[in-house]
Design an enzyme around this catalytic site. Structure first.
Site, PDB file in Angstrom:
ATOM      1  CB  SER A 165       2.059  36.969 -30.508  1.00  0.00           C
ATOM      2  OG  SER A 165       0.780  37.497 -30.695  1.00  0.00           O
ATOM      3  CG  ASP A 262      -1.092  35.719 -37.596  1.00  0.00           C
ATOM      4  OD1 ASP A 262      -1.970  36.314 -36.946  1.00  0.00           O
ATOM      5  OD2 ASP A 262       0.112  35.733 -37.262  1.00  0.00           O
ATOM      6  CG  HIS A 292      -0.906  34.274 -34.139  1.00  0.00           C
ATOM      7  ND1 HIS A 292      -0.132  35.362 -34.446  1.00  0.00           N
ATOM      8  CD2 HIS A 292      -0.975  34.221 -32.789  1.00  0.00           C
ATOM      9  CE1 HIS A 292       0.249  35.961 -33.329  1.00  0.00           C
ATOM     10  NE2 HIS A 292      -0.240  35.282 -32.306  1.00  0.00           N
TER      11      HIS A 292
END
Length: 325
Positions: A165, A262, A292
């Site tokens: 991320s 996501d 995610h």
């Protein structure tokens, strides 16, 4: 390579079961909390599992731009003779949340899976330290690891950067910066980008198609972006948005993992495509039925350990072939 898409695809049954179980105790949306409150909630909801065994774990510091900066070093239980491969890891959390502790499981699995030294970096968080503070901390970590490889038992010529991320964003930026700097240090062996943020300058289609996807929503991402950037215009800077780099040629080999459910899906796909078009060695793995953050749920979702094992296999193959940026 997967294309940008807004197709509706069924979630993995393990994810669906997890989301159903969490519905009665759903976390408060981050965008309604202060950063301090959000950090406390993130730790409260972090899954707890039995730690994956490794040989040695030691908390250390390295000299960063603002002074001594925390890191955690992991050494494998079974090591080959001589200096080991290494991974410099940057945790996710939107540059606002999480820390070395919340990502201990991922680092342990990478350490054990690759038989490598893993250095997890406790870069400064936002909004207390806004962009580009985290970038500078991560570059300082790279300098420290490359300069002190012998003392850490690692081979700087077999060093990967990795992150999930926001950490994937930082890893991508560090990989580009390392290529730009050149110098006497060896080129990075590769970069592992797990559902990375690659473009803070605009919102890609998956922001709309996955606006309410859990555990990361589009509103969450806007909250993170607002706390991280020092000004909206900074989203156009390649050090915040590696997808906006003018030239990605010559950067080290990349593994890019994306998840369909996501908001960051499409920008991750776009970055994998950009790297490939720039002549780079790219492996793109797209999880059509995942969300995610699924690597952080490795103790609950079977795809998490499998994906990290696959990342270790990819790194071994890169080291075997000796491909460099």
């Amino acid at each position: 390579m997967s294309q940008e898409t807004n197709e509706t695809i069924t979630l993995h049954h393990e994810v669906q079961r997890l989301l159903t179980a969490a519905a009665a105790n759903r976390p408060t949306p981050f965008e309604t909390l202060s950063p301090v409150e959000a950090r406390a909630q993130a730790k409260l909801f972090a899954p707890q599992g039995v730690p994956v065994p490794v040989g040695l774990v030691e908390d250390m510091t390295f000299p960063g731009p603002a002074g001594a900066t925390a890191c955690r070093c992991y050494w494998p239980a079974t090591a080959l003779s001589g200096p080991l491969p290494a991974i410099l890891y940057f945790h996710g959390g939107g540059w606002v949340l999480c820390d070395i502790e919340t990502h201990d499981d991922i680092c342990r699995r990478l350490c054990a899976g690759l038989s490598a030294v893993v250095v997890s970096v406790g870069y400064r968080l936002s909004p207390e330290t806004r962009f580009p503070g985290a970038v500078h901390d991560c570059l300082a970590a790279l300098d420290w690891v490359q300069s002190n490889g012998a003392g850490l038992g690692l081979d700087p010529a077999q060093l990967f950067v990795a992150g999930d991320s926001a950490g994937g964003n930082l890893a991508a930026v560090v990989a580009l910066a390392s290529r730009n700097r050149g110098g006497d240090m060896p080129a990075l062996a590769g970069q592992m980008l797990f559902y990375p943020v690659t473009d803070l300058g605009t919102e890609h289609l998956s922001y709309a198609t996955c606006s309410d996807a859990l555990p990361l929503t589009a509103a969450n991402m806007r909250w993170f972006r607002g706390h991280y950037l020092d000004a909206p215009a900074s989203g156009m800077d390649w050090q915040a948005s590696p997808l906006r780099a003018d030239d990605v040629s010559g950067v080290c080999p990349a593994l890019v993992m994306t998840a369909q459910h996501d908001p960051l899906c499409d920008e991750g796909i776009a970055y994998a495509r950009k790297l490939a078009q720039g002549g780079g060695e790219v492996a793109h793995i797209h999880y059509y039925n995942q969300v995610h953050g699924f690597l952080s749920l490795a103790s609950l979702l079977s795809d998490g350990p499998a994906a990290l094992s696959m990342a270790c296999d990819w790194a071994r193959a890169v080291l075997k072939t000796g491909v460099k940026g």
